[in-house]
Scaffold this motif. Structure first.
Motif, short mmCIF file in Angstrom:
data_model
loop_
_atom_site.label_atom_id
_atom_site.label_comp_id
_atom_site.label_asym_id
_atom_site.label_seq_id
_atom_site.Cartn_x
_atom_site.Cartn_y
_atom_site.Cartn_z
N ARG A 1 -5.91 24.66 6.12
CA ARG A 1 -4.88 23.62 6.13
C ARG A 1 -5.14 22.68 4.96
N THR A 2 -4.10 22.48 4.16
CA THR A 2 -4.24 21.73 2.91
C THR A 2 -3.24 20.59 2.87
N LEU A 3 -3.74 19.39 2.69
CA LEU A 3 -2.90 18.21 2.64
C LEU A 3 -2.51 17.92 1.19
N LEU A 4 -1.22 17.69 0.96
CA LEU A 4 -0.70 17.33 -0.34
C LEU A 4 -0.18 15.91 -0.30
N CYS A 5 -0.52 15.12 -1.32
CA CYS A 5 0.06 13.78 -1.45
C CYS A 5 0.01 13.39 -2.92
N HIS A 6 0.76 12.37 -3.28
CA HIS A 6 0.67 11.90 -4.66
C HIS A 6 -0.68 11.25 -4.91
N GLY A 7 -1.12 10.45 -3.96
CA GLY A 7 -2.42 9.81 -4.06
C GLY A 7 -2.38 8.30 -4.05
N ASP A 8 -1.20 7.72 -4.35
CA ASP A 8 -1.15 6.27 -4.43
C ASP A 8 -1.34 5.60 -3.08
N THR A 9 -0.92 6.26 -2.00
CA THR A 9 -1.08 5.66 -0.68
C THR A 9 -2.55 5.58 -0.26
N LEU A 10 -3.41 6.32 -0.94
CA LEU A 10 -4.84 6.32 -0.61
C LEU A 10 -5.60 5.23 -1.37
N CYS A 11 -4.95 4.62 -2.35
CA CYS A 11 -5.61 3.58 -3.15
C CYS A 11 -5.42 2.22 -2.49
N THR A 12 -5.96 2.08 -1.29
CA THR A 12 -5.68 0.91 -0.47
C THR A 12 -6.43 -0.34 -0.94
N ASP A 13 -7.43 -0.19 -1.81
CA ASP A 13 -8.12 -1.37 -2.34
C ASP A 13 -7.24 -2.13 -3.31
N ASP A 14 -6.23 -1.49 -3.85
CA ASP A 14 -5.29 -2.14 -4.77
C ASP A 14 -4.18 -2.77 -3.94
N THR A 15 -4.48 -3.91 -3.35
CA THR A 15 -3.54 -4.54 -2.42
C THR A 15 -2.26 -5.01 -3.10
N ALA A 16 -2.36 -5.43 -4.37
CA ALA A 16 -1.17 -5.87 -5.09
C ALA A 16 -0.20 -4.70 -5.26
N TYR A 17 -0.74 -3.54 -5.61
CA TYR A 17 0.13 -2.38 -5.77
C TYR A 17 0.76 -1.98 -4.43
N GLN A 18 -0.03 -2.00 -3.36
CA GLN A 18 0.51 -1.59 -2.06
C GLN A 18 1.65 -2.51 -1.62
N THR A 19 1.52 -3.80 -1.94
CA THR A 19 2.62 -4.73 -1.64
C THR A 19 3.86 -4.39 -2.46
N PHE A 20 3.65 -4.12 -3.75
CA PHE A 20 4.76 -3.72 -4.63
C PHE A 20 5.40 -2.42 -4.13
N ARG A 21 4.57 -1.47 -3.72
CA ARG A 21 5.09 -0.18 -3.25
C ARG A 21 6.01 -0.37 -2.05
N ARG A 22 5.59 -1.19 -1.10
CA ARG A 22 6.43 -1.43 0.07
C ARG A 22 7.77 -2.05 -0.33
N GLN A 23 7.74 -2.92 -1.32
CA GLN A 23 8.97 -3.57 -1.77
C GLN A 23 9.94 -2.57 -2.36
N VAL A 24 9.47 -1.76 -3.33
CA VAL A 24 10.38 -0.89 -4.05
C VAL A 24 10.77 0.35 -3.25
N ARG A 25 10.03 0.66 -2.20
CA ARG A 25 10.42 1.78 -1.34
C ARG A 25 11.40 1.37 -0.25
N SER A 26 11.71 0.09 -0.15
CA SER A 26 12.64 -0.36 0.89
C SER A 26 14.07 0.01 0.50
N PRO A 27 14.89 0.45 1.47
CA PRO A 27 16.27 0.83 1.17
C PRO A 27 17.07 -0.31 0.53
N ASP A 28 16.84 -1.56 0.96
CA ASP A 28 17.59 -2.68 0.40
C ASP A 28 17.28 -2.86 -1.08
N TRP A 29 16.00 -2.81 -1.46
CA TRP A 29 15.63 -2.96 -2.88
C TRP A 29 16.24 -1.84 -3.70
N GLN A 30 16.15 -0.62 -3.21
CA GLN A 30 16.67 0.51 -3.97
C GLN A 30 18.19 0.45 -4.10
#
Length: 252
Positions: A121-150
């Motif tokens: 069994r092999t898991l595929l992902c881009h990898g950005d969701t695993l970089c949880t120490d980068d809290t600023a990026y994770q906040t930005f990611r949640r913003q731009v992935r929201s349907p309203d922002w898009q």
């Protein structure tokens, strides 16, 4: 794993993985390299998995820059050849929509997909969701992935979207220059948590631009990890055949 309609393959068929191409009109040689990949190695594969950041930036499926026709044509020809082309959004091209998927024949993947390679069994992902120490990026990611922002962004004229995207790229470059290597890499506990949740024995991801093969211990199980190389200086892929994986430099 979904295959192209009508395609007939043996269990030993080749599966290819690429990520972080960052195709950009300013880098035409890499667009040529991608077209060569689609016309060459990819034609021998059962399936190709693009694990994010195919594009340096994607501002919407109505982008009329003619350079994208060369990329779309290459993927469309590959799909028409009978190769199943799977696309997973990255942090640069999360705005790829149904129109582009239809033009290319690509199948969109979720942020996390589990497939079977060989008997593992092999898991595929881009990898950005695993970089949880980068809290600023994770906040930005949640913003731009929201349907309203898009919805708001895609409603703006193309010229304005290009300006916004250029500003975001500049901001990203400035932010990265001030971040530690720990912030920009995968968090060990985040990786172990998703492996535990999905009960996998292998992980393939990109995003960090730090190609490697290593092993992790997760609750007594050995998990093999492959990190894909980027395409900034040369093309690269992972090739899986009969469950065995190897990294291949496409410039050779």
């Amino acid at each position: 794993m979904a295959d192209a309609p009508g395609a007939q393959w043996s269990d030993a068929a080749t599966v290819l993985f690429i990520a972080d191409l960052h195709l950009d009109p300013a880098r035409p040689l890499m667009i040529d390299a991608f077209r060569a990949f689609c016309e060459g190695p990819a034609r021998t594969a059962r399936a190709v998995y693009i694990l994010g950041d195919l594009f340096e930036v994607w501002i919407g499926d109505d982008d009329d820059d003619p350079v994208w026709d060369r990329v779309i044509d290459a993927i469309g020809r590959l799909s028409a050849h009978g190769v199943a082309v799977h696309f997973m959004p990255g942090n640069r091209d999360f705005l790829v929509g149904d129109r582009l998927l239809a033009r290319t024949g690509m199948v969109r993947l979720d942020d996390i997909e589990v497939i079977t390679l060989g008997d593992r069994r092999t898991l595929l992902c881009h990898g950005d969701t695993l970089c949880t120490d980068d809290t600023a990026y994770q906040t930005f990611r949640r913003q731009v992935r929201s349907p309203d922002w898009q919805r708001d962004f895609l409603a703006r004229p193309l010229a304005e979207r290009r300006q916004i995207a250029a500003g975001l790229r500049d901001d990203s470059g400035d932010a990265m220059s001030g971040k530690s290597s720990v912030e920009m890499d995968v968090n060990a506990e985040a990786l172990r948590a998703v492996c535990r949740e999905q009960s996998v024995e292998r992980v393939i991801h990109g995003h960090t631009h730090r190609p490697t093969r290593d092993q992790w211990r997760v609750d007594g199980t050995t998990v093999e990890r492959w990190v894909l190389a980027d395409w900034f200086t040369a093309g690269s892929m992972l090739r899986a055949r009969e469950g065995e994986i190897e990294a291949v430099d496409l410039s050779d």
